[in-house]
Design a protein around this motif. Structure first.
Motif, mmCIF file in Angstrom:
data_model
loop_
_atom_site.group_PDB
_atom_site.id
_atom_site.type_symbol
_atom_site.label_atom_id
_atom_site.label_comp_id
_atom_site.label_asym_id
_atom_site.label_seq_id
_atom_site.Cartn_x
_atom_site.Cartn_y
_atom_site.Cartn_z
ATOM 1 N N SER A 1 0.836 -1.210 0.000
ATOM 2 C CA SER A 1 0.000 0.000 0.000
ATOM 3 C C SER A 1 0.860 1.244 0.000
ATOM 4 O O SER A 1 0.427 2.316 -0.454
ATOM 5 C CB SER A 1 -0.930 0.001 1.218
ATOM 6 O OG SER A 1 -0.215 0.245 2.415
ATOM 7 N N PHE B 1 -3.969 -2.228 -7.820
ATOM 8 C CA PHE B 1 -5.015 -2.776 -6.955
ATOM 9 C C PHE B 1 -4.926 -4.302 -6.892
ATOM 10 O O PHE B 1 -5.180 -4.905 -5.848
ATOM 11 C CB PHE B 1 -6.406 -2.357 -7.460
ATOM 12 C CG PHE B 1 -6.824 -0.992 -7.012
ATOM 13 C CD1 PHE B 1 -6.993 -0.703 -5.657
ATOM 14 C CD2 PHE B 1 -7.075 0.019 -7.929
ATOM 15 C CE1 PHE B 1 -7.384 0.561 -5.239
ATOM 16 C CE2 PHE B 1 -7.467 1.281 -7.517
ATOM 17 C CZ PHE B 1 -7.627 1.561 -6.173
ATOM 18 N N ALA C 1 -6.072 0.338 -0.028
ATOM 19 C CA ALA C 1 -6.569 1.006 -1.234
ATOM 20 C C ALA C 1 -6.560 2.529 -1.165
ATOM 21 O O ALA C 1 -6.536 3.181 -2.216
ATOM 22 C CB ALA C 1 -8.001 0.531 -1.514
ATOM 23 N N ASN D 1 -10.503 -4.395 -2.480
ATOM 24 C CA ASN D 1 -9.537 -4.031 -3.520
ATOM 25 C C ASN D 1 -9.961 -4.505 -4.903
ATOM 26 O O ASN D 1 -9.738 -3.804 -5.902
ATOM 27 C CB ASN D 1 -8.159 -4.580 -3.153
ATOM 28 C CG ASN D 1 -7.474 -3.745 -2.098
ATOM 29 O OD1 ASN D 1 -6.951 -2.682 -2.378
ATOM 30 N ND2 ASN D 1 -7.491 -4.222 -0.857
ATOM 31 N N ARG E 1 -10.776 -2.103 -8.027
ATOM 32 C CA ARG E 1 -10.143 -2.389 -9.325
ATOM 33 C C ARG E 1 -11.188 -2.408 -10.439
ATOM 34 O O ARG E 1 -10.998 -1.783 -11.493
ATOM 35 C CB ARG E 1 -9.408 -3.723 -9.259
ATOM 36 C CG ARG E 1 -8.747 -4.143 -10.566
ATOM 37 C CD ARG E 1 -8.020 -5.477 -10.409
ATOM 38 N NE ARG E 1 -7.307 -5.846 -11.631
ATOM 39 C CZ ARG E 1 -7.851 -6.549 -12.620
ATOM 40 N NH1 ARG E 1 -9.109 -6.963 -12.525
ATOM 41 N NH2 ARG E 1 -7.142 -6.836 -13.698
#
Length: 462
Positions: free
Chosen positions: A58, A76, A261, A401, A405
């Motif tokens: 991250s 992602f 994220a 995530n 995405r």
């Protein structure tokens, strides 16, 4: 897994404690509390570094500029890979505590963190293939397992009346590893620039060694804690294991998913630079980590189900604000929604985890068990279920995530993903109310009127 005052066959080594009964007030006051808190301290340290390693991508994603040739969707998926592996390894990590001893496994699991950290130090440069990054992201996932083994271990050390506080503090101290690694990433970007990710990795290698050494010198193994395959099978069949897994997806899954994220969303949707994104990313995870023990304390006092119920209502409300901000493309409004959302994920983490031992204690009482028999049943089932609940809960981070995405692939922003999260929190609110707080009337017998008192255990107090 369970810890009792019985004396199973001794396991070798001076760091094994043969008798452990935290529910005995005299034992707890004279020696139990001191030993338990010492183990809690070093457990927190090792778990803290595990979380930092698990969420490393991250931060490293902020260092991966255009020269790396990766799209937002690619990034992602990298963090999703780390989340997936971290969730899966939680199951064997849970059972490793009873198999090898809590102290011994803390040493091993901390040492294993060297593998992904060193691998990242080798591959973090432009020109590295995406397949290589995916493989290392999978390796990074081992850091996610430390939470499961740490929580299972600490659960055995403390009496039921203090589990909310102890588990909340253990988990919160571990969770703080997320904002700490993000703050260190900010410091590296500010001082060395976005082209020096290896500086961040160099900080963690000696810290990993230190955590392993301190665990070896200062922690203990509990000999009475044994893997109970019967308890594991019973936990898998118990619907409460899966209900709590669902709720934990909403709390911890949200916390870890958003932690992975958030920085990517700030860069991809709001055009923040690496330094700008890093300066905002850490705030939410930090507050969410600090509040987790408070969630445990509130659950100890008012009941985990009640705190969890209103927590999900708050999460839905602030997610609605995030959706509005995303549509209006307002970064200040987005932060005003997302930061409190992080806080509520942390609060809910503490309250949901407190519910687990309370539920099985309530089930024991409903079966007619009392005293130590009820406590032993509760420890046995809660210990067996924690690893599974923690693993499924962590999969919520994967879902978040993957949702971001897909949302970015489809619409170029995260709005639709957040709409999905809002619906999910509404479902979590409904499940919490229906299963743990709604009073179902008892069936009528003969001509007698229905009683308004539920025949189910008093889950509102768990």
């Amino acid at each position: 897994m369970t810890a009792t005052s019985s004396r199973p066959a001794a396991r070798g080594g001076k760091r094994w404690i043969e008798t452990w009964d935290p529910e005995d007030g005299r034992f707890w006051a004279e020696k139990g509390r001191r030993i338990a808190r010492r183990n809690l301290l070093y457990s927190v340290l090792a778990e803290h570094i595990g979380f930092s390693v698990w969420t490393m991508f991250s931060v490293l994603a902020l260092f991966m500029g255009p020269q790396y040739g990766l799209t937002p969707a690619d990034k992602f998926f990298l963090v999703a890979m780390a989340t997936l592996v971290g969730a899966v390894v939680r199951v064997p990590y849970t059972f490793a505590v009873a198999r090898f001893g809590g102290r011994n496994w803390t040493v091993v699991s901390a040492t294993l963190l060297l593998a992904p950290t060193i691998a990242l130090a080798v591959v973090m440069e432009p020109g590295t293939s995406y397949g290589t990054f995916l493989a290392v992201a999978a390796l990074v996932g081992v850091g996610g397992g430390n939470f499961a083994s740490s929580m299972t271990n600490i659960n055995s050390f403390f009496p039921l009346r203090e589990k909310g506080w102890a588990l909340g503090l253990n988990a919160g101290g571990g969770n703080i590893g997320v904002p700490v690694v993000q703050l260190l990433g900010l410091l590296v970007i500010a001082l060395a620039g976005a082209g020096q990710p290896r500086v961040l990795l160099a900080v963690y290698i000696p810290l990993i060694v230190l955590a392993a050494v301190l665990a070896a010198l200062r922690m203990d193994n509990l000999a009475p804690v044994r893997n109970d395959t019967g308890a594991a099978r019973e936990a898998v069949r118990d619907p409460h294991t899966w209900i709590m897994s669902f709720l934990y997806v909403g709390t911890f899954g949200s916390f870890i998913g958003y932690s992975f994220a958030f920085g990517l969303v700030l860069q991809s949707q709001f055009g923040r630079t690496p330094l700008q994104a890093a300066s905002l990313t850490f705030v939410g995870p930090l507050l969410g980590s600090l509040i987790r023990p408070v969630g445990g304390r509130l659950a100890d006092r008012f009941g985990g189900a009640r705190i969890t119920l209103w927590n999900f209502l708050g999460m839905a409300a602030f997610t609605g604000l995030v959706v509005t901000a995303s549509v209006q493309k307002s970064l200040p409004l987005y932060l005003a929604g997302f930061i409190p959302l992080f806080v509520l994920t942390g609060l809910g983490n503490g309250s949901t985890y407190k519910m687990i031992p309370g539920i099985y204690q309530a089930k024991a009482l409903a079966k007619g068990l009392r005293g130590e028999a009820a406590a032993a049943y509760g420890r046995r089932l809660s210990g067996a279920s924690m690893g599974l609940i923690g693993a499924v809960g962590a999969l919520g981070g994967l879902g978040i995530n993957l949702a971001f995405r897909q949302s970015f692939l489809s619409a170029g922003n995260g709005t639709m993903a957040c709409v999905g999260f809002l619906v999910f929190y509404a479902l979590c609110f409904a499940v919490t109310w229906t299963v743990y707080l709604r009073r179902a009337p008892a069936p009528a017998v003969g001509g007698e009127p229905r009683s308004q008192t539920s025949h189910q255990p008093a889950y509102a107090q768990v």
